[in-house]
Enzyme design. Sequence first.
Site, PDB file in Angstrom:
ATOM      1  N   GLU A 176      -0.756   3.703  -8.311  1.00  0.00           N
ATOM      2  CA  GLU A 176      -0.361   4.716  -7.340  1.00  0.00           C
ATOM      3  C   GLU A 176       0.850   5.468  -7.890  1.00  0.00           C
ATOM      4  OE1 GLU A 176      -1.507   5.992  -3.297  1.00  0.00           O
ATOM      5  OE2 GLU A 176      -2.270   4.315  -4.481  1.00  0.00           O
ATOM      6  N   PHE A 224      -1.816  -1.527 -10.162  1.00  0.00           N
ATOM      7  CA  PHE A 224      -2.351  -2.680  -9.436  1.00  0.00           C
ATOM      8  C   PHE A 224      -3.659  -3.224 -10.007  1.00  0.00           C
ATOM      9  CE2 PHE A 224      -3.580   1.114  -6.894  1.00  0.00           C
ATOM     10  CZ  PHE A 224      -4.963   1.035  -7.006  1.00  0.00           C
ATOM     11  N   ARG A 276      -8.371  10.065  -7.174  1.00  0.00           N
ATOM     12  CA  ARG A 276      -9.332   9.254  -6.422  1.00  0.00           C
ATOM     13  C   ARG A 276     -10.704   9.913  -6.409  1.00  0.00           C
ATOM     14  NH1 ARG A 276      -8.616   5.901  -1.493  1.00  0.00           N
ATOM     15  NH2 ARG A 276     -10.629   5.787  -0.458  1.00  0.00           N
ATOM     16  N   ARG A 335     -17.380  -0.393  -1.180  1.00  0.00           N
ATOM     17  CA  ARG A 335     -16.426  -0.809  -0.152  1.00  0.00           C
ATOM     18  C   ARG A 335     -16.828  -2.208   0.309  1.00  0.00           C
ATOM     19  NH1 ARG A 335     -13.251   2.407   2.875  1.00  0.00           N
ATOM     20  NH2 ARG A 335     -14.505   4.247   2.380  1.00  0.00           N
ATOM     21  N   LYS A 364       0.879  -1.174   0.000  1.00  0.00           N
ATOM     22  CA  LYS A 364       0.000   0.000   0.000  1.00  0.00           C
ATOM     23  C   LYS A 364       0.914   1.221   0.000  1.00  0.00           C
ATOM     24  CE  LYS A 364      -3.990   2.189   2.050  1.00  0.00           C
ATOM     25  NZ  LYS A 364      -3.535   3.516   1.609  1.00  0.00           N
TER      26      LYS A 364
END
Length: 598
Positions: free
Chosen positions: A311, A351, A281, A428, A261
């Site tokens: 990222e 990712f 984001r 989520r 992360k």
Amino acid sequence: MKFKLIAEYFDRLEKISSRIQLTSLLSDLFKNTEREVIDKVVYLIQGRLWPDFTGMPEIGMGEKFLIKAIAMAYGNKEEEVEKLYKNIGDLGEVAYSLRSKVKGVSILSFVGGNQEAGELDVMEVYNELVKIATSTGEGSRDIKIRIFAGLIKKATPIEAKYLVRFVEGRLRLGIGDATVLDALAITFGGSADYRPIVERAYNLRADLGDIARVIATEGIEKLKNISPTPGIPIRPMLAERLPDPEEIMEKMNGKALVDYKYDGERAQIHRKGDKVTIFSRRMENITDQYIDVTEYVKQFVKGDNFIVEGEIVPVDPESGEMRPFQELMHRRRKNNIAEAIKEYPVNLFLFDLMFFEGEDYTTKPLPERRAKLEEILASNDKVHIASHIIADRVDKLREYFYQAISEGAEGVMVKSIGPDSIYQAGSRGWLWIKLKRDYQSEMADTVDLVVVGAFYGKGKRGGKFSSLLMAAYNPEKDVFETVCKVASGFSDQELDEMQKKINELKREQKHPRVVSDMIPDVWVSPTLVAEVIGAEITISPLHTCCRGEKGGLSIRFPRFIRWRDDKSPEDATTNQEIMEMYSKQLKKIEEKPVDENI
């Protein structure tokens, strides 16, 4: 369609705080909206002319410009308008009051001839606002003022009120995207049961106006066929959080892909032909900040039409080591971007893959998405696949977590690799779980909270905002529930930034989407997101998050970490996440079950 009808609905919507009533009235508005302008009406409800991802300019008229325009429109001196504004405190109400005193339409140089007040239509209003927003260069200030003065001159009092509020960025309708989705489902599907179809389409094509246009003109069945489109951002998939590697592996059925992360900026990268666009984001267009990244993508990622996610991380050009996230802030300045790019180099760590050459990859399991991503990436030293392993033991996950921390990452993202491991856009869930660094606190992780109010300081901070009322997001009710008051952790520079941020968003009354018993000195529109850490989560009668018989949940000794400009209010930590953190804290600290009476 007459703009007056829109303004009258806005006036009614503003007076309602119940989400059910808001949804019902909004649905009624959609039923009375002409199909060819429904996208524009939805944008106006959102307080914008177009989605943020377009990168198109905002209106660009501040308080002083509006005062000049109002004075010009109604034949008043600017001093008179300023005095009335000081007394009323709302430029929209000032325009309403002054327009009510004007009889007829006086002569004013404005395209539109002798049109009578009240004859404005939605497209005319929209097009004039677009002219204001896109007017640039020498003399643009006067052009903006003149166009807007002409527009509100032709408007009725109620139209003038909401035109001024729209341009000022203070509509105060209290309507979030979730409420619009409900209203669209009810209006064009016949019931809220169609909400999942509408929401899925919006998650894959994050343009609410366009979704409204499709459902209104082509029907709800058309939405079922919507797939990702390069150039229009997908709402990002979000992760749950857990502090215990053993519990995480249980959730993953004993096997998972584990990514670093990274402490960088999450980016969604679209290629459509020769054009590469980067979205944050929050689905804002940040391409200009990362022109170097667009070139890397063109060089090293194969394909002409795709959507990938990764990222962007600042790196040391000599050692290749990761640098602090804060270095990316230098790229947000409007001037000398080329210099910032040279001084603060970055790498891109990919990712995920959501779309490739006409094929929707969001419905495919993660192993298939990752395999294709690795296939299309050429070997290079600028764009990488995120560092990862397949973990099938708790100790393996724990070891990799510590390795990630030692190499400058925030922690790890643990991801399901089962057959149902699809890309859940805009959701989520437990398919992704983040395990972050332990902050040596009873709270195992930081939280991202929304500013809903501010308090003035005392002593040397007297007259300045020094603490903030913070809230978690309740997605079921589409409201923000207070969880703490943050007064520590701010540097002098951050305190100065706070004054500007709060002054731009302060409001006289509590926002309709805010649930709070605590009354701050100033209410704030729920827009700003901040990262916060605290000692522990406790039950408090003062706060409304997860409220039960004994009170709500609150964070003790909260401390400001940083602003999260990359997150929207709806991306903030949810009330359910706060409850889960509280439950796990009790299990860990008190070794007893959570009190079900809160």
